[in-house]
Structures are given as structure tokens and as C-alpha cells.
Design a protein around this motif. Sequence first.
Motif, PDB file in Angstrom:
ATOM      1  N   ARG A   4      37.930  34.082  48.691  1.00  0.00           N
ATOM      2  CA  ARG A   4      37.644  34.605  46.781  1.00  0.00           C
ATOM      3  C   ARG A   4      35.583  34.486  46.724  1.00  0.00           C
ATOM      4  O   ARG A   4      34.691  33.284  47.014  1.00  0.00           O
ATOM      5  CB  ARG A   4      38.217  33.745  46.280  1.00  0.00           C
ATOM      6  CG  ARG A   4      39.670  34.198  45.984  1.00  0.00           C
ATOM      7  CD  ARG A   4      40.871  32.626  46.057  1.00  0.00           C
ATOM      8  NE  ARG A   4      40.081  32.365  44.637  1.00  0.00           N
ATOM      9  CZ  ARG A   4      40.782  32.562  43.384  1.00  0.00           C
ATOM     10  NH1 ARG A   4      41.697  33.294  43.133  1.00  0.00           N
ATOM     11  NH2 ARG A   4      40.313  31.485  42.414  1.00  0.00           N
ATOM     12  N   ILE A  81      40.206  40.204  40.212  1.00  0.00           N
ATOM     13  CA  ILE A  81      39.986  41.337  40.872  1.00  0.00           C
ATOM     14  C   ILE A  81      40.174  41.298  41.815  1.00  0.00           C
ATOM     15  O   ILE A  81      40.225  41.164  43.124  1.00  0.00           O
ATOM     16  CB  ILE A  81      38.894  41.334  40.507  1.00  0.00           C
ATOM     17  CG1 ILE A  81      38.140  41.256  39.187  1.00  0.00           C
ATOM     18  CG2 ILE A  81      38.693  43.137  40.434  1.00  0.00           C
ATOM     19  CD1 ILE A  81      37.336  41.631  38.478  1.00  0.00           C
ATOM     20  N   TYR A  82      41.660  41.779  42.126  1.00  0.00           N
ATOM     21  CA  TYR A  82      42.437  41.729  43.095  1.00  0.00           C
ATOM     22  C   TYR A  82      42.441  42.820  44.976  1.00  0.00           C
ATOM     23  O   TYR A  82      42.527  42.586  45.672  1.00  0.00           O
ATOM     24  CB  TYR A  82      44.074  41.297  43.215  1.00  0.00           C
ATOM     25  CG  TYR A  82      44.931  41.729  42.593  1.00  0.00           C
ATOM     26  CD1 TYR A  82      45.463  42.823  43.252  1.00  0.00           C
ATOM     27  CD2 TYR A  82      45.017  41.795  41.672  1.00  0.00           C
ATOM     28  CE1 TYR A  82      46.585  43.689  43.032  1.00  0.00           C
ATOM     29  CE2 TYR A  82      45.903  42.298  41.066  1.00  0.00           C
ATOM     30  CZ  TYR A  82      46.702  43.364  41.687  1.00  0.00           C
ATOM     31  OH  TYR A  82      47.638  44.182  40.320  1.00  0.00           O
ATOM     32  N   PHE A  89      39.570  49.650  39.553  1.00  0.00           N
ATOM     33  CA  PHE A  89      39.853  47.757  40.246  1.00  0.00           C
ATOM     34  C   PHE A  89      41.283  47.696  39.906  1.00  0.00           C
ATOM     35  O   PHE A  89      41.434  48.312  38.952  1.00  0.00           O
ATOM     36  CB  PHE A  89      38.540  47.168  40.004  1.00  0.00           C
ATOM     37  CG  PHE A  89      37.522  47.489  40.195  1.00  0.00           C
ATOM     38  CD1 PHE A  89      36.870  46.323  41.720  1.00  0.00           C
ATOM     39  CD2 PHE A  89      36.543  48.821  39.404  1.00  0.00           C
ATOM     40  CE1 PHE A  89      35.999  46.415  41.845  1.00  0.00           C
ATOM     41  CE2 PHE A  89      35.130  48.922  40.566  1.00  0.00           C
ATOM     42  CZ  PHE A  89      34.651  47.708  41.302  1.00  0.00           C
ATOM     43  N   SER A  91      43.173  44.061  38.207  1.00  0.00           N
ATOM     44  CA  SER A  91      43.046  42.830  38.030  1.00  0.00           C
ATOM     45  C   SER A  91      44.635  42.077  37.760  1.00  0.00           C
ATOM     46  O   SER A  91      45.397  42.308  37.155  1.00  0.00           O
ATOM     47  CB  SER A  91      42.045  42.311  36.979  1.00  0.00           C
ATOM     48  OG  SER A  91      40.792  42.557  37.124  1.00  0.00           O
ATOM     49  N   THR A 108      41.081  45.888  34.638  1.00  0.00           N
ATOM     50  CA  THR A 108      40.106  44.995  34.488  1.00  0.00           C
ATOM     51  C   THR A 108      39.243  44.733  33.081  1.00  0.00           C
ATOM     52  O   THR A 108      38.811  43.947  32.726  1.00  0.00           O
ATOM     53  CB  THR A 108      39.195  45.574  35.418  1.00  0.00           C
ATOM     54  OG1 THR A 108      40.225  45.074  36.647  1.00  0.00           O
ATOM     55  CG2 THR A 108      38.138  44.506  35.940  1.00  0.00           C
ATOM     56  N   THR A 124      36.635  37.272  42.419  1.00  0.00           N
ATOM     57  CA  THR A 124      37.313  39.058  43.345  1.00  0.00           C
ATOM     58  C   THR A 124      37.902  38.093  45.299  1.00  0.00           C
ATOM     59  O   THR A 124      37.488  36.946  45.406  1.00  0.00           O
ATOM     60  CB  THR A 124      36.634  40.142  43.467  1.00  0.00           C
ATOM     61  OG1 THR A 124      37.135  40.975  43.835  1.00  0.00           O
ATOM     62  CG2 THR A 124      34.850  40.110  43.623  1.00  0.00           C
ATOM     63  N   ILE A 128      36.308  42.958  48.485  1.00  0.00           N
ATOM     64  CA  ILE A 128      36.310  43.627  47.348  1.00  0.00           C
ATOM     65  C   ILE A 128      34.594  44.183  47.205  1.00  0.00           C
ATOM     66  O   ILE A 128      33.416  45.182  47.164  1.00  0.00           O
ATOM     67  CB  ILE A 128      36.807  43.820  45.761  1.00  0.00           C
ATOM     68  CG1 ILE A 128      37.942  44.269  46.412  1.00  0.00           C
ATOM     69  CG2 ILE A 128      35.723  44.649  45.127  1.00  0.00           C
ATOM     70  CD1 ILE A 128      38.996  43.693  45.207  1.00  0.00           C
TER      71      ILE A 128
END
Length: 221
Positions: A4, A81-82, A89, A91, A108, A124, A128
Motif C-alpha cells: 500500500r 483506492i483499490y 479508479f 475506491s 473516488t 492506494t 496502481i
Amino acid sequence: MDTRVQLRVQGLTNSQIQSSAYALILAEENGPRRIPIIVGTAEAQAIAIALEHIIPPRPLTHDLFVAFMRSYGVLLQEVFIYKFDDGVFYSELVFTDKDREVRIDSRTSDAIAIALRVNCAIFTTEEIMKACGVVLDEEEGFEEENDGASDDPEELDDLGEVISSLNPFDFTSNEELESWLSFADTETIRKRLQEAIEKEHYEIAKVLKDELFHREQEEKE
């Protein structure tokens, strides 16, 4: 699980890709990478209000959400934000009431607007960042200790300019228009009034004219 990466909101700038759109710039904490996310007019306004610490005359949707959340003792732990898929995007908001954790999917732009209002962390994935991040070279003036919005006018437009460029004709509710009126300067309102008359948006023109009249009366007092 992918590593992350913590992000911070660096600011807003006019989009060079889409007209009537803005780029939300998310910066890597203690790193040179930036993620630009294209947002619409209403979304840019909600984010700009939070960045500028503007208090609208009546609570907007995100303010109402935060007030509801706090009233019931729910905390927003983080925004994550996965996923990035087909230019979008994805989230989620991670909430806790101290007894359980709940994750709620979110646009997002909405997630960021809420995060700014409660000062929670934004994360995130490294995947990404590699796919969407833009790396700033050291010679471009990146400072590792920078913890606020950039002062470089070539990198980001002044938030005041972004706010004044928001077009009231694009708003979808009265609360968005009223909020915009609360921070737009008089000259901007005059320009928008003229545009409203020329485009025959008479309902908006009346609101803008009433606001100008109200400001003139306040100046006389």
C-alpha cells in the motif's frame, strides 16, 4: 497482497484532456509520484471547498454525510483506492464504530471529498501507482518534505482560479449553486450573469442578479 502507498491531496488543476473537467492531483507521501484523476465540475467544487476550508451557508451532501456519521459515533478510518480499470479508479471507505469495521464502495471523487472533511488517510496500491503514477524528476523541484499543495504555478493552478472557473450552468442542484455563490467573487458573478442572459438561462440569471443586488446593499450598509 500488494504494497500500500499513502497519498495526499495536492490540489486541483484544469484538465488538459477534457473540457469542463478538472484533474485532482494525488501525491505520494514522501515520494515523487503523482496520480491525476479527472473529475467533473460538481466534484471539483466539493473538493475545492474542503481544500479551501470554505463553510457553505447550508451543508452540502458531503457535509451532511459527515454530520450523520459523527452523530452516530462512526469514524472514517481511511480511503482506499483499490482498483483502476478501463480509465476508472475504484475506491472504498473504511468505517469503524469501535466494534466492527465496514467497507463501502464509493466513487473516488466522493471518497476524497469526505476524506478531506474528516482528515483521514488515503491509500492506494503499488500496482496502481506503477500503472497511473507520473514521476517528477528532482530537477523539476520536488521536495521530499513538502506536506502541502504545490506553490509552483506551472504544476497546479491556484485553487481560487479553479473555483472561479466553475460554471453554474453545470450544477445539478440548488445547493451547488448556493455554495458556489458563497465563495465566487463579484466580478466572476457578473461575467456568469452576462453569459446566462446571452444563453437565455433566465432562472440562473435571476439568482445571480439577486446575489449581486444583495452584495451591493451590504456594501452600502
